[in-house]
Design an enzyme around this catalytic site. Structure first.
Site, PDB file in Angstrom:
ATOM      1  CB  THR A   1      -0.919   0.006   1.240  1.00  0.00           C
ATOM      2  OG1 THR A   1      -1.774  -1.132   1.202  1.00  0.00           O
ATOM      3  CG2 THR A   1      -1.765   1.266   1.292  1.00  0.00           C
ATOM      4  CB  SER A   2       1.007   4.290   0.387  1.00  0.00           C
ATOM      5  OG  SER A   2       1.486   5.608   0.291  1.00  0.00           O
ATOM      6  CB  SER A   3       5.873   3.904   0.613  1.00  0.00           C
ATOM      7  OG  SER A   3       7.254   3.737   0.369  1.00  0.00           O
TER       8      SER A   3
END
Length: 307
Positions: free
Chosen positions: A149-151
């Protein structure tokens, strides 16, 4: 008496050393049913921490999911906040939770080291975790997957590009294309505002060449990819959904402008699923920002644990 004393001392030492060896031997094998740290998984050039969840219901020749946390996150936080450990108990796979070594705990998706196969960056350390786990548990090397998720989604795309030989599939929740966060100063853990704000726009062919250059001598199969993104994301702008899908469409030779199908209200209301071919799907979440929900049951389908 002296001889007897020596014998007793020798026996006591032997028993103590044996007990220590057994204890140490056990310590190398993580306990089932809890999140455990593995400190010696081989070469760890960028000091990434490895945590692992081995289910109590471990399958023979189990699959592996690498689940990669977001900025400010930890292995513990992603273990608790994502569904993968619970799903592991149902399906018998192992979950690896890497943990970033940097302040702020974003991942290095910007240095040449991490964007190069066996380059000595975060991607290299995570790949070595997979190799260790596969050997330790006689895991099925054809059932190794990566998600984040995200990074962690950025790193998911990087792992798929730098180690396509390790993974059968990947799922990226709110990330950017592999290589989009490249640091011109070759700084690890760097923020790239141009990419984050959706201003890094190019062709599928160019994005594909960036991904393929991360492992230039590789000519084998590549992991199929599923890309999730919210259409009102103000952290990693929605254009990154388009660019990431372009990248993998280019890698797989799909015509980005002519997808096979687009389904509305799938997998939930106001979300849409676009399929370019068997190796690429994109899911755009209507009205959703950066905090996009993980769809564990859908992930199990993409990874082949369920139909």
């Amino acid at each position: 008496m002296i001889l007897l004393s020596y014998l007793l001392t020798y026996l006591l030492c032997a028993l103590t050393c044996s007990a220590r060896a057994i204890h140490n031997g056990r310590s190398l094998i993580p306990r089932a049913g809890s999140l455990e740290q593995v400190t010696d998984f081989g070469d760890n050039p960028s000091n990434v921490k490895m945590y692992i969840y081995v289910p109590t219901n471990l399958a023979s020749n189990p699959g592996i999911i690498v689940a990669i946390h977001y900025c400010t996150g930890t292995a513990q936080a992603y273990y608790q906040g994502s569904p993968y450990a619970q799903l592991a108990e149902t399906h018998g796979f192992i979950v690896i939770y890497p943990e970033s070594p940097y302040e702020g705990t974003c991942w290095d998706v910007s240095s040449q080291a991490t964007l190069t196969h066996n380059g000595g960056g975060n991607s290299n350390s995570i790949a070595n975790m997979v190799t260790w786990t596969t050997k330790q548990y006689n895991a099925d090397s054809s059932k190794v997957f990566v998600t984040g998720t995200s990074s962690g989604a950025m790193m998911t795309n990087v792992m798929a590009a730098t180690y396509p030989d390790l993974f059968a599939a990947g799922i990226a929740y709110a990330g950017v294309p592999a290589g989009c966060f490249l640091s011109t100063a070759d700084q690890p853990d760097a923020w790239n505002s141009t990419c984050a704000q959706g201003q890094s726009i190019t062709t599928p062919e160019h994005w594909a060449s960036i991904a393929e250059a991360m492992y230039p001598d590789y000519s084998g199969s590549r992991p199929k990819m599923q890309i999730y993104h919210g259409n009102v994301d103000t952290t990693l702008y929605p254009q990154n959904y388009e660019e990431t899908c372009k990248q993998w469409a280019g890698v797989f030779g799909y015509n980005y402008d002519a997808p096979e199908s687009t389904e509305s209200n799938t997998p939930e209301a106001n979300w849409s699923r676009t399929t370019w071919g068997p190796n690429l799907q994109g899911i755009l979440a209507g009205g959703v920002g950066h905090n996009i929900q993980i769809h564990g049951d859908e992930d199990m389908k993409w990874f082949g644990f369920t139909n």
